[in-house]
Design a protein around this motif. Structure first.
Motif, PDB file in Angstrom:
ATOM      1  N   HIS A 197      64.152 -73.405 -25.889  1.00 25.85           N
ATOM      2  CA  HIS A 197      63.028 -73.170 -26.807  1.00 25.85           C
ATOM      3  C   HIS A 197      62.714 -71.689 -26.971  1.00 25.85           C
ATOM      4  O   HIS A 197      62.451 -71.216 -28.084  1.00 25.85           O
ATOM      5  N   ASP A 198      62.739 -70.930 -25.867  1.00 26.07           N
ATOM      6  CA  ASP A 198      62.273 -69.544 -25.881  1.00 26.07           C
ATOM      7  C   ASP A 198      63.385 -68.509 -25.846  1.00 26.07           C
ATOM      8  O   ASP A 198      63.110 -67.310 -25.953  1.00 26.07           O
ATOM      9  N   GLY A 199      64.641 -68.950 -25.684  1.00 23.27           N
ATOM     10  CA  GLY A 199      65.719 -67.992 -25.501  1.00 23.27           C
ATOM     11  C   GLY A 199      65.665 -67.376 -24.111  1.00 23.27           C
ATOM     12  O   GLY A 199      64.877 -67.785 -23.257  1.00 23.27           O
ATOM     13  N   LEU A 200      66.480 -66.384 -23.865  1.00 23.45           N
ATOM     14  CA  LEU A 200      66.478 -65.719 -22.560  1.00 23.45           C
ATOM     15  C   LEU A 200      65.222 -64.857 -22.414  1.00 23.45           C
ATOM     16  O   LEU A 200      64.746 -64.285 -23.395  1.00 23.45           O
ATOM     17  N   PRO A 201      64.673 -64.769 -21.202  1.00 21.67           N
ATOM     18  CA  PRO A 201      63.501 -63.899 -21.004  1.00 21.67           C
ATOM     19  C   PRO A 201      63.880 -62.432 -21.235  1.00 21.67           C
ATOM     20  O   PRO A 201      64.968 -61.991 -20.864  1.00 21.67           O
ATOM     21  N   THR A 202      62.961 -61.690 -21.859  1.00 17.30           N
ATOM     22  CA  THR A 202      63.211 -60.282 -22.173  1.00 17.30           C
ATOM     23  C   THR A 202      62.254 -59.338 -21.445  1.00 17.30           C
ATOM     24  O   THR A 202      62.443 -58.126 -21.492  1.00 17.30           O
ATOM     25  N   ASP A 203      61.239 -59.897 -20.785  1.00 14.77           N
ATOM     26  CA  ASP A 203      60.268 -59.052 -20.075  1.00 14.77           C
ATOM     27  C   ASP A 203      60.714 -58.713 -18.658  1.00 14.77           C
ATOM     28  O   ASP A 203      60.000 -58.045 -17.921  1.00 14.77           O
ATOM     29  N   THR A 204      61.878 -59.182 -18.287  1.00 14.52           N
ATOM     30  CA  THR A 204      62.405 -58.935 -16.949  1.00 14.52           C
ATOM     31  C   THR A 204      63.915 -59.003 -16.994  1.00 14.52           C
ATOM     32  O   THR A 204      64.501 -59.568 -17.935  1.00 14.52           O
ATOM     33  N   ASP A 205      64.572 -58.421 -15.995  1.00 11.20           N
ATOM     34  CA  ASP A 205      66.005 -58.633 -15.836  1.00 11.20           C
ATOM     35  C   ASP A 205      66.258 -60.060 -15.357  1.00 11.20           C
ATOM     36  O   ASP A 205      65.374 -60.709 -14.778  1.00 11.20           O
ATOM     37  N   ILE A 206      67.461 -60.529 -15.590  1.00 10.91           N
ATOM     38  CA  ILE A 206      67.887 -61.844 -15.098  1.00 10.91           C
ATOM     39  C   ILE A 206      68.951 -61.603 -14.029  1.00 10.91           C
ATOM     40  O   ILE A 206      69.951 -60.920 -14.277  1.00 10.91           O
ATOM     41  N   GLU A 207      68.713 -62.145 -12.873  1.00 10.03           N
ATOM     42  CA  GLU A 207      69.598 -61.917 -11.732  1.00 10.03           C
ATOM     43  C   GLU A 207      70.656 -63.014 -11.672  1.00 10.03           C
ATOM     44  O   GLU A 207      70.354 -64.207 -11.714  1.00 10.03           O
ATOM     45  N   LEU A 208      71.903 -62.592 -11.567  1.00  2.00           N
ATOM     46  CA  LEU A 208      73.032 -63.503 -11.388  1.00  2.00           C
ATOM     47  C   LEU A 208      73.723 -63.121 -10.083  1.00  2.00           C
ATOM     48  O   LEU A 208      74.340 -62.055  -9.978  1.00  2.00           O
ATOM     49  N   LEU A 209      73.588 -63.983  -9.074  1.00  2.00           N
ATOM     50  CA  LEU A 209      74.113 -63.656  -7.748  1.00  2.00           C
ATOM     51  C   LEU A 209      75.631 -63.763  -7.710  1.00  2.00           C
ATOM     52  O   LEU A 209      76.227 -64.640  -8.351  1.00  2.00           O
ATOM     53  N   VAL A 210      76.222 -62.878  -6.942  1.00  3.59           N
ATOM     54  CA  VAL A 210      77.664 -62.900  -6.694  1.00  3.59           C
ATOM     55  C   VAL A 210      77.853 -63.265  -5.231  1.00  3.59           C
ATOM     56  O   VAL A 210      77.528 -62.483  -4.323  1.00  3.59           O
ATOM     57  N   GLU A 211      78.349 -64.478  -4.996  1.00  2.28           N
ATOM     58  CA  GLU A 211      78.485 -65.010  -3.642  1.00  2.28           C
ATOM     59  C   GLU A 211      79.868 -65.624  -3.467  1.00  2.28           C
ATOM     60  O   GLU A 211      80.539 -65.973  -4.440  1.00  2.28           O
ATOM     61  N   HIS A 212      80.232 -65.794  -2.183  1.00  2.00           N
ATOM     62  CA  HIS A 212      81.465 -66.519  -1.883  1.00  2.00           C
ATOM     63  C   HIS A 212      81.416 -66.972  -0.432  1.00  2.00           C
ATOM     64  O   HIS A 212      81.125 -66.179   0.470  1.00  2.00           O
ATOM     65  N   GLY A 213      81.669 -68.258  -0.213  1.00  2.00           N
ATOM     66  CA  GLY A 213      81.679 -68.793   1.145  1.00  2.00           C
ATOM     67  C   GLY A 213      80.355 -68.646   1.850  1.00  2.00           C
ATOM     68  O   GLY A 213      80.325 -68.446   3.075  1.00  2.00           O
ATOM     69  N   GLY A 214      79.249 -68.733   1.081  1.00  2.00           N
ATOM     70  CA  GLY A 214      77.927 -68.606   1.677  1.00  2.00           C
ATOM     71  C   GLY A 214      77.496 -67.182   1.948  1.00  2.00           C
ATOM     72  O   GLY A 214      76.410 -66.954   2.501  1.00  2.00           O
ATOM     73  N   ALA A 243      68.692 -59.300 -25.121  1.00  2.00           N
ATOM     74  CA  ALA A 243      68.081 -58.830 -26.364  1.00  2.00           C
ATOM     75  C   ALA A 243      66.997 -59.819 -26.780  1.00  2.00           C
ATOM     76  O   ALA A 243      67.015 -60.987 -26.367  1.00  2.00           O
ATOM     77  N   PRO A 244      66.038 -59.390 -27.578  1.00  2.00           N
ATOM     78  CA  PRO A 244      64.991 -60.321 -28.037  1.00  2.00           C
ATOM     79  C   PRO A 244      65.579 -61.502 -28.809  1.00  2.00           C
ATOM     80  O   PRO A 244      66.562 -61.354 -29.542  1.00  2.00           O
TER      81      PRO A 244
END
Length: 244
Positions: free
Chosen positions: A191-208, A219-220
């Motif tokens: 409904h709202d698209g991606l949030p633009t008032d903050t960064d979006i964190e995408l974790l990089v993990e492997h094997g815990g 972008a807006p």
């Protein structure tokens, strides 16, 4: 932007001119040609214009085709006037068919674009996987390449990698299920698209083990599908596997 405007002008020009050109060419032999054949040819023109990917151009082509079909092939000829019911029905049917084929052509073009984007995403994922499996290229090159792939996949402004941190700055987070959480509330991406008032964190993990994170800046009014978000998660997993 200028290139897009120029292409759109060409499409609109074709939408207006092409049906007229076909109808005017056939008008001198209208006594020897079936009116149904004329209508089918004009529908082909509408399909050709709509196939360029513009709904506006398709509808303009349908309107132009209907108008010139009326002008050249429905009595009284060479007047924008319909004198009988059968002529009116022919005009309306041509408009309806023109609108229908426009919608089908636009839908088909969109499906083609989606398939092309997904093929590109898969190529990026395979390249990341191959780099992690074979050790080809440096880890920094892989991190930069995936950042570029993330920008394309999620239509972002920027994507940058930070090593060894998570949660710093209280960003929103792209979860493993493809949903986005921010301040303990699920963000309604559809409904709202991606949030633009903050960064979006995408974790990089492997094997815990946490290796770092990508911080994504949207972008807006950026709408992304669940499948596109899952592509982003897969890309991050490939970096985690390479770093692990």
């Amino acid at each position: 932007m200028a290139s897009w405007i120029n292409r759109n002008r060409v499409r609109v020009g074709l939408a207006v001119v092409a049906p007229f050109a076909v109808a005017a060419t056939l008008a001198p032999v209208r006594a020897r040609i079936e009116i149904v054949d004329v209508a089918l040819l004009l529908v082909v023109v509408v399909v050709a214009v709509a196939a360029l990917g513009s709904r506006l151009a398709g509808y303009l082509a349908a309107l132009s085709a209907g108008a010139w079909f009326n002008y050249f092939f429905i009595a009284p000829y060479e007047q924008f006037l319909i004198a009988d019911r059968s002529g009116a029905q022919g005009f309306v049917l041509l408009m309806i068919v023109g609108a229908a084929v426009t919608e089908l052509a636009v839908w088909g073009r969109r499906q083609q674009d989606v398939a092309s984007r997904e093929a590109g995403y898969l190529a990026g994922i395979h390249a990341a996987a191959a780099s992690g499996a074979t050790g080809g290229g440096s880890r920094q090159e892989l991190i930069r390449q995936v950042a570029s792939d993330l920008v394309e996949a999620l239509h972002l402004q920027t994507a940058r990698y930070q090593s060894g941190v998570a949660g710093l700055g209280d960003p929103a987070r792209l979860q493993r299920d493809g949903q986005i959480m921010w301040k303990d509330v699920r963000w309604d991406v559809d409904h709202d698209g991606l949030p633009t008032d903050t960064d979006i964190e995408l974790l990089v993990e492997h094997g815990g083990r946490l290796h770092g994170r990508y911080l994504l800046r949207a972008a807006p009014h950026t709408a992304v599908s669940l499948s596109e978000r899952r592509v982003a998660l897969t890309l991050a997993d490939q970096v985690g596997a390479a770093l692990g």
